[in-house]
Motif scaffolding. Structure first.
Motif, PDB file in Angstrom:
ATOM      1  N   PRO A  71     -14.883 -32.044 -53.672  1.00  0.00           N
ATOM      2  CA  PRO A  71     -14.879 -32.614 -55.030  1.00  0.00           C
ATOM      3  C   PRO A  71     -13.699 -33.570 -55.220  1.00  0.00           C
ATOM      4  O   PRO A  71     -12.668 -33.426 -54.569  1.00  0.00           O
TER       5      PRO A  71
ATOM      6  N   VAL B 208     -17.864 -32.719 -61.883  1.00  0.00           N
ATOM      7  CA  VAL B 208     -17.940 -32.149 -60.528  1.00  0.00           C
ATOM      8  C   VAL B 208     -18.619 -30.780 -60.584  1.00  0.00           C
ATOM      9  O   VAL B 208     -18.543 -30.069 -61.591  1.00  0.00           O
TER      10      VAL B 208
ATOM     11  N   GLN C  75     -19.194 -25.460 -56.275  1.00  0.00           N
ATOM     12  CA  GLN C  75     -20.221 -24.968 -55.357  1.00  0.00           C
ATOM     13  C   GLN C  75     -20.280 -23.440 -55.291  1.00  0.00           C
ATOM     14  O   GLN C  75     -21.326 -22.866 -54.987  1.00  0.00           O
TER      15      GLN C  75
ATOM     16  N   SER D 158     -27.930 -28.012 -51.589  1.00  0.00           N
ATOM     17  CA  SER D 158     -26.734 -28.063 -52.439  1.00  0.00           C
ATOM     18  C   SER D 158     -26.855 -29.313 -53.299  1.00  0.00           C
ATOM     19  O   SER D 158     -27.585 -30.248 -52.935  1.00  0.00           O
ATOM     20  N   TYR D 159     -26.170 -29.312 -54.402  1.00  0.00           N
ATOM     21  CA  TYR D 159     -26.200 -30.478 -55.286  1.00  0.00           C
ATOM     22  C   TYR D 159     -24.786 -31.026 -55.420  1.00  0.00           C
ATOM     23  O   TYR D 159     -23.817 -30.260 -55.504  1.00  0.00           O
ATOM     24  N   TYR D 160     -24.695 -32.347 -55.425  1.00  0.00           N
ATOM     25  CA  TYR D 160     -23.383 -33.007 -55.428  1.00  0.00           C
ATOM     26  C   TYR D 160     -23.434 -34.183 -56.401  1.00  0.00           C
ATOM     27  O   TYR D 160     -24.421 -34.930 -56.432  1.00  0.00           O
TER      28      TYR D 160
ATOM     29  N   VAL E 256     -21.288 -30.309 -48.001  1.00  0.00           N
ATOM     30  CA  VAL E 256     -21.137 -30.997 -49.292  1.00  0.00           C
ATOM     31  C   VAL E 256     -19.770 -31.672 -49.307  1.00  0.00           C
ATOM     32  O   VAL E 256     -18.768 -31.038 -48.955  1.00  0.00           O
TER      33      VAL E 256
ATOM     34  N   ASP F  86     -22.204 -37.736 -57.320  1.00  0.00           N
ATOM     35  CA  ASP F  86     -21.556 -38.892 -56.705  1.00  0.00           C
ATOM     36  C   ASP F  86     -20.562 -39.484 -57.715  1.00  0.00           C
ATOM     37  O   ASP F  86     -20.962 -40.001 -58.763  1.00  0.00           O
TER      38      ASP F  86
END
Ligand code: SF4
Ligand code: SF4
Length: 231
Positions: free
Chosen positions: A220, A186, A189, A154-156, A217, A158
């Motif tokens: 947001p 943001v 997902q 998954s990509y988040y 994850v 910061d």
């Protein structure tokens, strides 16, 4: 027109829509009229899909691929009779596997949501050309598929690092990134197909996109807290 156009998602959706069996018919391997040889892709897709079915508890025999020319009517009739008899014996989807209808829906829906990711990760194998049926079983192993699900990435973004440069939002192929000028970005997902583009394009001096393997994850940032305060 070409069996190579039968997407993995089409097959899974057919099952989600209540089909008890799915048959894919393609031209004979090595006899494709085009340079694309899409029937090899179809074969690999079916081999992958069979493993995915197994992973969610469905009998992989509910999916079959055969190669034949359009002149082989007798062979086609024989294969179809054989396959429909086999599917009838297996019974309604999920029933003989002991999976409750609601649970089956949720398992299939989860796999379908991961199809773009699975296709990216298994791209090389999906494009390979198997020379003999002995190789079919080895192309995708059960362990490999289990790992695929336990190590989903998954990509988040910061919020402490994002500088709202908007590059990732412009490059995301599915508009999964929300953001604007001076607004921390943001990732939605649910929409994200895990292509990793945002991770690659976020400028190194910001390094705001994190890749998470197999873990949860973070939630947001609430909308009212996304205004970027530059130090
Ligand atoms: S991983 Fe790909 S799809 Fe997901 S947010 Fe990043 S660019 Fe968009
Ligand atoms: S590319 Fe990086 S810094 Fe720019 S908006 Fe996206 S996450 Fe933020």
């Amino acid at each position: 027109m070409c069996s190579g156009r039968v997407d993995l998602e089409f097959v899974l959706r057919a099952f989600l829509n209540g089909m008890d069996g799915v048959f894919v018919g393609g031209c004979r391997l090595g006899e494709c009229n085009y340079v694309t040889h899409g029937n090899y892709y179809a074969l690999n897709m079916v081999l992958l899909c069979k493993r995915l079915l197994e992973h969610i508890g469905l009998n992989p025999d509910r999916l079959r691929i055969e190669f034949m020319s359009s002149a082989e009517g007798i062979l086609f009739a024989r294969v179809m009779n054989e396959f429909s008899r086999q599917v009838r014996e297996l019974g309604p989807l999920g029933e003989s596997e002991g999976i409750d209808r609601q649970e089956l829906r949720s398992r299939l829906t989860e796999v379908i949501s991961l199809v773009p990711y699975i296709k990216i990760v298994k791209n090389e194998k999906l494009a390979s050309r198997l020379e003999s049926p002995e190789e079919y079983d080895k192309l995708f192993s059960r362990e490999e598929i289990d790992r695929l699900f336990s190590e989903v990435v998954s990509y988040y973004i910061d919020p402490e690092k994002c500088q709202a440069c908007m590059i990732c939002a412009r490059r995301c192929p599915v508009e999964a990134i929300t953001g604007a000028k001076n607004q921390i970005h943001v990732i939605d997902q649910e929409t994200c197909i895990k292509c990793g583009t945002c991770y690659e394009v976020c400028p190194p001096k910001f390094n705001a996109v994190t890749k998470i393997v197999g873990g949860p994850v973070p939630l947001p940032l609430p909308e009212e807290e996304r205004v970027l305060v530059r130090g």
